[in-house]
Structures are given as structure tokens and as C-alpha cells.
Design an enzyme around this catalytic site. Structure first.
Site, PDB file in Angstrom:
ATOM      1  N   ARG A 134      -8.421   2.754  -0.091  1.00 36.22           N
ATOM      2  CA  ARG A 134      -8.293   2.314  -1.489  1.00 36.22           C
ATOM      3  C   ARG A 134      -9.120   1.058  -1.765  1.00 36.22           C
ATOM      4  O   ARG A 134      -9.534   0.818  -2.897  1.00 36.22           O
ATOM      5  CB  ARG A 134      -6.822   2.104  -1.824  1.00 36.22           C
ATOM      6  CG  ARG A 134      -6.124   1.003  -1.059  1.00 36.22           C
ATOM      7  CD  ARG A 134      -4.615   1.162  -1.070  1.00 36.22           C
ATOM      8  NE  ARG A 134      -4.174   2.281  -0.229  1.00 36.22           N
ATOM      9  CZ  ARG A 134      -2.909   2.662  -0.090  1.00 36.22           C
ATOM     10  NH1 ARG A 134      -1.954   2.022  -0.743  1.00 36.22           N
ATOM     11  NH2 ARG A 134      -2.596   3.677   0.689  1.00 36.22           N
TER      12      ARG A 134
ATOM     13  N   LYS B 152      -4.035   2.204  14.553  1.00 36.43           N
ATOM     14  CA  LYS B 152      -3.307   3.473  14.570  1.00 36.43           C
ATOM     15  C   LYS B 152      -2.829   3.795  15.986  1.00 36.43           C
ATOM     16  O   LYS B 152      -3.374   3.284  16.969  1.00 36.43           O
ATOM     17  CB  LYS B 152      -4.225   4.607  14.094  1.00 36.43           C
ATOM     18  CG  LYS B 152      -4.612   4.536  12.631  1.00 36.43           C
ATOM     19  CD  LYS B 152      -5.559   5.673  12.282  1.00 36.43           C
ATOM     20  CE  LYS B 152      -5.960   5.631  10.812  1.00 36.43           C
ATOM     21  NZ  LYS B 152      -4.840   5.979   9.917  1.00 36.43           N
TER      22      LYS B 152
END
Length: 503
Positions: free
Chosen positions: A356, A282
Site C-alpha cells: 500500500r 515473514k
């Protein structure tokens, strides 16, 4: 802080402070009118001089009002009477709590719960007042060496209800409000804790403490990496393999229904205690906020605490999927193909779409409980923030009745959610040349394709997904966890337990 309800006339109150509302423009609420009459027009004379207009956020503290037994009267601006809605009501309560705290009123009798809020009953007004008061007074100062303490903080609040027959409803509202507020506080405390303290082991320790506190109803089991490996939870394990902190899945089993045939409600919380993004790292800006990537797990913990506190007659299983996504020579890579616990394979195109992967194995794991419904809660996608902003949680589901239940609970609690579609067109975006599916589906509809991914692991039960990426925390000066959607899920469980007093 202590809360109670009573039913009585304002002129008979002998308290440190009476709280009443004033509407815009300079219109006294019915209770304020009674006090004005007793004081021979003292209050209305002040309003005519322009001391208070009645706008939301305004307040005026009066001392030693003629013929009034209480020491003070706090006038609170409530805006225009016909426009007093849920949001303004909460703002009014928040202003009241701050004003009382700032002026050293250690106790007060509040008549704001008698104001008319369209479509809301006394139970709702009292419960929201309790939850809002606790929210207003919340601070996270466990790690500060110099703590700011008020000399005379507010310690007792009495809510007045219009009639004696509403006392029982008001008392139940306080009981529910305190339990929900405690769950919200627990979730916020976990979310605000720094990642060098709050790792998967810390989450597990909190889950075990919950079982110790509520030992009659709760059992906690913690599943470590070795057992995950034996279960084939390879997607979950891949995300955490770059971290020195072990991935741990904490399973909190609450049994409140004595019927052994009752199938449980399962709540699954994403617990990424820090998400660097992994190899797909990130940007540095605001990366500190990635400690909030475990707010799904924090929510589940808070809701389980609420259920145990109220001894709800339900069977509930809460799963805290603890993990940390870090950059390391052992970290999983873009291009890896993972075999999930379900046997389906996933091509990793972005290691920052890790939530996920943790959830898909957890959702497969909970099949063993033969659940009535499964609800997962996750700070899953930035795309949901773009779609719904920071005010509304994204909801997706494979079962319409469950979706409607959650939407109804969101309206009742004021913890808003909005349903997004799960259709085959979005499923196509997850196609992979090398595996059964890819872990991302491109930028268009990113929140929905994430939901579509999870839906492939939930075909054996009724399931809903709450994407709280936009609602779990605030940035900027007021940075901190919000505790959402504890209130929404608490209302859902209250409804399931037949304890729905909300209109």
C-alpha cells in the site's frame, strides 16, 4: 497451436480425430447421435456395454469407426446435460486437450462448442475453449536443462459452429481468445520467474520490449529512484531502500484512440518482485512464494500486451510499480513516519504492509494523466484470502458504475470478483497518534482497511482496487502463477471498446 472455426456435418469430416460429447447416464449428444446413426449404432452399442458412463472427466477413444471418414472419434464425458455450466464446460475442454495430446492426435475437429451451456453463446464457448486449451498446454520450463517434449503434440484444433452465420463470431472469439491467452501467459511467465532474475530492472526491460514490439501504439518510460525522490515519492522509496536492487516504476502508454481529448484508462500493478516482509519479517515457511508479490504488475503487463495485440481503440496507461522489500541496515522500520507524494503522512506499524505504501505514491503520480478511471491490481492482503479463498478476487471501489462494470466483466469472463465495502467505520481503524494515518488497521477487516488506506489517495478520480492475494498463484504440487485477473481486465477493456460479443 493453430485454431480455426468451420460449420459442417460430422460425417463429412476427414480429420485425425472428431471430438463429441456424451452425457450422463450414457446419453449421446446430438452430434454423437448423428455419428452413431451413420455407424449403424456402433457408438451406442459401446455405451450399452458400459464403456463410458458420461461423467465429467471420462473419455473414450475409438479407432476406425464404421462409415466414418475420420481416423478416430474421441468421446468426452460431459456430466448431466441440464447441469452443464461454465465450470464443467471448461473441465470438459481441459480433458479433451489432455486426451488428444496423450494419444498423439495432432489435429482434431471439436463439436463440443455446439453443446448448450446455459446463458452462453457460441462466441463465449469458442473463446473459452481457446483460453482453456492454452491454459492446459502451458508449461514453465525456461530454467530446466531437460525439457519434456511430446512426440506428437496437438497442433491444430478446429471448432465447429452450428450455422455458417456464426462463423464470423467464432473467428472473432478465436482472435480475442488468443490475445487474452497470450496476455495470461505473459503474466504467468513473469510471475513464475525467480526473484534473482525478475527484479524491478527486469520488469522495466520487459516493458521496454513491449514498446519495441508494438512501437506504433506504445511508448514506455522508466522512472528511477532519483526522479522518484524529486517527485516526493517517499513512501515508495522507503519500501525499497533495504534492497540492493533499485526501485523502478515502468509507465507503459498505449494510444489506440486518435482523439486527443479521450482520457486514458489507467492500470496500476503492484510489483514487489520479492517481499521478505522487511524488519517485520515473514515466517520462513512458503517465503519462496513471495516472488509472486509482483503478480499485480505482471497482470498489467499482460493486459497491455492484449490491448496492443488487438489494437483496441482506447487510450490505456499501465504502470508497473517495481520494488523489493528486503531486510538490511538501511531498511525502513516500524515507527517511521513517511511523507507521501500527496503530502499526507503515514506511520509505519508493520513493514510487511508495504504494498500500500508503494501503491499510494503511484496512485498519486497517475493524477497527472487526468484519467477516466484508475484500477489498481495487487497481491495486497492475506485477509482477502481468508475472506474469499483462492477462487474469487476482492473488489473495492469509490465509484459504483466502475464497480458494476468490473463485476459484469468478471461474470462474462469467468474470472470472478466480489465487491467488499469501503465505509467510514473501517477508515477509523487507520487512525494514528503520530501521523495522518497508520499503514495497518488491525486484523478485523484487513482487506477492507487496506482498501480504505488506498482510497485516501484516489479522491481526484474514479478508482477500483483488485486484491488478488488469493487468486494470483497456486501453492502445492501445482504451484505456479495463474495469470489472473488478466481475463477480467481484458473483458473490461473489450466492453469499453464496444467489442462485447459475450452473452
Amino acid at each position: 497451436m493453430e485454431f480455426s472455426v468451420k460449420s459442417g456435418s460430422p460425417e463429412k469430416q476427414r480429420s485425425a480425430c472428431i471430438v463429441v460429447g456424451v452425457f450422463e447416464p450414457r446419453r449421446l449428444s446430438p452430434i454423437a447421435e448423428q455419428l452413431d446413426k451413420i455407424s449403424d449404432g456402433y457408438i451406442s452399442a459401446l455405451l450399452r456395454r458400459g464403456e463410458l458412463e458420461g461423467k465429467v472427466g471420462q473419455s473414450l477413444l475409438l479407432h476406425h469407426v464404421p462409415n466414418i471418414l475420420s481416423e478416430r472419434i474421441l468421446l468426452i464425458g460431459c456430466g448431466k446435460e441440464r447441469e452443464l455450466d461454465e465450470r464443467q464446460y471448461k473441465q470438459v475442454i481441459q480433458k479433451t486437450i489432455n486426451a488428444l495430446n496423450e494419444t498423439g492426435s495432432m489435429e482434431a475437429v471439436c463439436f463440443l462448442t455446439e453443446l448448450h451451456v446455459k446463458g452462453r453463446n457460441t462466441y463465449w464457448k469458442v473463446r473459452q475453449a481457446v483460453e482453456t486449451a492454452k491454459e492446459t498446454l502451458y508449461t514453465f520450463d525456461q530454467l530446466k536443462s531437460n525439457k519434456v517434449e511430446l512426440r506428437r503434440p496437438l497442433r491444430k484444433m478446429v471448432f465447429n459452429v452450428p450455422t455458417r452465420r456464426e462463423l464470423t463470431s467464432g473467428e472473432r472469439a478465436i482472435q480475442h481468445g488468443l490475445a487474452i491467452a497470450a496476455g495470461i501467459k505473459a503474466a504467468k511467465d513473469l510471475g513464475n520467474m525467480p526473484p534473482n532474475i525478475c527484479n524491478a530492472a527486469y520488469l522495466a526491460s520487459q516493458a521496454r520490449q513491449l514498446a519495441d514490439t508494438y512501437s506504433q501504439n506504445i511508448i514506455t518510460r522508466v522512472i528511477g529512484e532519483q526522479q522518484m525522490k524529486e517527485l516526493g515519492m517517499n513512501a515508495y522509496l522507503a519500501v525499497g531502500q533495504g534492497s540492493q536492487n533499485e526501485s523502478l516504476m515502468s509507465v507503459i502508454e498505449y494510444k489506440g484512440d486518435p482523439n486527443p481529448e479521450t482520457r486514458p484508462i489507467v492500470l496500476v500493478g503492484k510489483g514487489l518482485t520479492f517481499d521478505s516482509g522487511g524488519i517485520s519479517i515473514k515466517p520462513a515457511d512458503s517465503m519462496d512464494e513471495m516472488k509472486y508479490d509482483m503478480c499485480g504488475a505482471a497482470t498489467v503487463y499482460g493486459v497491455m500486451r492484449m490491448a496492443a495485440e488487438l489494437a483496441l481503440p482506447l487510450n490505456i496507461i499501465g504502470v508497473l510499480a517495481g520494488c523489493e522489500n528486503m531486510v538490511d541496515g538501511r531498511a525502513y522500520r516500524p515507527g517511521d513516519v513517511l511523507t507521501t507524494m500527496s503530502g499526507q503522512t503515514v506511520e509505519v506499524l508493520n513493514t510487511d504492509a508495504e504494498g500500500r505504501l508503494v501503491l499510494c505514491d503511484t496512485l498519486t503520480y497517475v493524477e497527472r494523466y487526468e484519467p477516466d478511471v484508475v484500477i489498481d491490481v495487487a497481491t495486497l492482503t492475506g485477509a482477502c484470502v481468508i475472506a474469499l479463498g483462492h477462487h474469487i478476487t476482492g473488489l473495492m471501489a469509490n465509484h459504483n458504475p466502475l464497480a458494476h462494470e468490473l463485476l459484469s466483466a468478471s461474470e462474462q469472463s469467468g474470472d470472478r470478483a466480489w465487491r467488499l465495502p469501503l465505509t467510514d467505520e473501517f477508515q477509523e481503524q487507520l487512525e494514528s497518534n503520530f501521523a495522518d494515518m497508520a499503514n495497518i488497521g488491525g486484523r478485523p477487516g484487513g482487506a477492507i482497511t487496506a482498501g480504505c488506506f488506498l482510497s485516501r489517495f484516489t479522491r481526484k478520480y474514479s478508482w477500483a482496487h483488485l486484491d488478488i492475494a488469493g487468486t494470483a498463484w497456486r501453492s502445492g504440487k501445482a504451484k505456479g502463477a495463474t495469470g489472473r485477473p488478466v481475463a477480467l481486465l481484458s473483458q473490461f477493456l473489450l466492453n469499453r471498446a464496444g467489442q462485447n460479443d459475450v452473452e
